[in-house]
Motif scaffolding. Structure first.
Motif, mmCIF file in Angstrom:
data_model
loop_
_atom_site.group_PDB
_atom_site.id
_atom_site.type_symbol
_atom_site.label_atom_id
_atom_site.label_comp_id
_atom_site.label_asym_id
_atom_site.label_seq_id
_atom_site.Cartn_x
_atom_site.Cartn_y
_atom_site.Cartn_z
ATOM 1 N N THR A 1 3.026 4.538 142.442
ATOM 2 C CA THR A 1 2.229 5.675 142.903
ATOM 3 C C THR A 1 1.636 6.434 141.727
ATOM 4 N N GLN A 2 2.430 6.660 140.694
ATOM 5 C CA GLN A 2 1.945 7.381 139.520
ATOM 6 C C GLN A 2 0.844 6.595 138.813
ATOM 7 N N ASN A 3 1.008 5.289 138.690
ATOM 8 C CA ASN A 3 -0.024 4.461 138.056
ATOM 9 C C ASN A 3 -1.340 4.532 138.827
ATOM 10 N N ARG A 4 -1.264 4.443 140.152
ATOM 11 C CA ARG A 4 -2.476 4.498 140.971
ATOM 12 C C ARG A 4 -3.145 5.873 140.861
ATOM 13 N N ASP A 5 -2.356 6.931 140.922
ATOM 14 C CA ASP A 5 -2.910 8.281 140.817
ATOM 15 C C ASP A 5 -3.561 8.502 139.454
ATOM 16 N N THR A 6 -2.907 8.046 138.403
ATOM 17 C CA THR A 6 -3.456 8.200 137.056
ATOM 18 C C THR A 6 -4.752 7.421 136.906
ATOM 19 N N GLU A 7 -4.767 6.199 137.419
ATOM 20 C CA GLU A 7 -5.980 5.370 137.341
ATOM 21 C C GLU A 7 -7.136 6.037 138.091
ATOM 22 N N ALA A 8 -6.872 6.545 139.274
ATOM 23 C CA ALA A 8 -7.920 7.226 140.048
ATOM 24 C C ALA A 8 -8.407 8.475 139.321
ATOM 25 N N LEU A 9 -7.493 9.220 138.750
ATOM 26 C CA LEU A 9 -7.866 10.426 138.015
ATOM 27 C C LEU A 9 -8.720 10.078 136.795
ATOM 28 N N GLN A 10 -8.362 9.016 136.086
ATOM 29 C CA GLN A 10 -9.145 8.601 134.927
ATOM 30 C C GLN A 10 -10.560 8.200 135.329
ATOM 31 N N ILE A 11 -10.687 7.510 136.435
ATOM 32 C CA ILE A 11 -12.014 7.106 136.913
ATOM 33 C C ILE A 11 -12.847 8.346 137.261
ATOM 34 N N LYS A 12 -12.223 9.309 137.911
ATOM 35 C CA LYS A 12 -12.938 10.542 138.259
ATOM 36 C C LYS A 12 -13.358 11.303 137.003
ATOM 37 N N LEU A 13 -12.464 11.389 136.024
ATOM 38 C CA LEU A 13 -12.800 12.073 134.775
ATOM 39 C C LEU A 13 -13.919 11.333 134.034
ATOM 40 N N ASP A 14 -13.854 10.006 134.030
ATOM 41 C CA ASP A 14 -14.922 9.226 133.393
ATOM 42 C C ASP A 14 -16.270 9.502 134.049
ATOM 43 N N GLU A 15 -16.276 9.614 135.373
ATOM 44 C CA GLU A 15 -17.531 9.904 136.075
ATOM 45 C C GLU A 15 -18.042 11.299 135.713
#
Length: 138
Positions: free
Chosen positions: A69-83
């Motif tokens: 769960t933490q890995n998925r949340d972090t990955e999604a957050l990184q994608i949002k920050l990159d955008e």
């Protein structure tokens, strides 16, 4: 359905369930029931082994669910920050996918931004807006 998608769906459902007050209440109730049966089993080693084994197994499995769960949340957050970085006109695109850099490169970026923050704080006077940053410092 492939195994990865099945595990992801299971992990998400388990995380949602275990994060609810009802799950905590069930766990607490199980502990109370276990404690209440102590006198019946004369607090013997088997009685203690039941709770120790049960909690160890649950903890072991929960570590993997939490990590997923933490890995998925972090990955999604990184994608949002990159955008957000990509879409912001004055942002430095060198910050995109920063999490992929090695430790030395990350430290270099951290020092760069610490230096920019220090310069911005020094440039602010008591009459200036606290968030005012001179574009020349970028």
């Amino acid at each position: 359905m492939n195994k990865s998608k099945a595990f992801t769906r299971f992990a998400q459902a388990a995380a949602r369930f275990t994060g609810k007050p009802m799950c905590f209440a069930i766990a607490a109730l199980l502990i109370v029931i276990w404690a209440a049966t102590g006198p019946i089993f004369k607090f013997n080693n088997t009685w203690q082994l039941v709770i120790n084994t049960g909690t160890t197994i649950i903890t072991f499995l929960m570590v993997f669910l939490i990590q997923n769960t933490q890995n998925r949340d972090t990955e999604a957050l990184q994608i949002k920050l990159d955008e957000l970085i990509r879409a912001t006109r004055d942002a430095s695109n060198t910050l995109l996918a920063l999490e992929e850099l090695d430790d030395d490169a990350l430290e270099k970026q951290r020092k760069r931004f610490a230096h920019l923050a220090r310069k911005a704080r020094e440039a602010c006077t008591s009459d200036d807006e606290p968030n005012a940053v001179d574009d020349a410092q970028r």
